[in-house]
Design a protein around this motif. Structure first.
Motif: not given
Length: 90
Positions: A6-17
């Motif tokens: 979950v943290l990995d997906i959240g981090l990837q989403a924030l980097i993409l944003a």
């Protein structure tokens, strides 16, 4: 699904944003600074003089970077759909 996934997906989403917002924000920052500098030099304090050039510059930035932005979102979404079986433990 564990906490690290979950943290990995959240981090990837924030980097993409951040990557997607950067061209528009940097364009608005540069144009806003240039217009503010021009306004302070000429002492003309008109609100539309700062809004219209920024709106035009952001629209041009979207036209230029829009294809790349959509490609990044599609790539991220495809990657997330590919990870569903491993996240569910299958």
């Amino acid at each position: 699904m564990d906490t690290s996934a979950v943290l990995d997906i959240g981090l990837q989403a924030l980097i993409l944003a951040g990557k997607l917002a950067a061209p528009i924000l940097i364009t608005a920052l540069v144009v806003g600074f240039a217009v503010s500098l021009l306004q302070s030099i000429t002492q003309v304090q008109e609100v539309t003089l700062s809004f219209v050039p920024k709106a035009i510059a952001v629209a041009i930035a979207l036209l230029i970077a829009g294809h790349w932005m959509i490609g990044e979102v599609v790539s991220f979404t495809t990657q997330m759909f590919g990870r569903i079986p491993t996240l569910l433990g299958g």
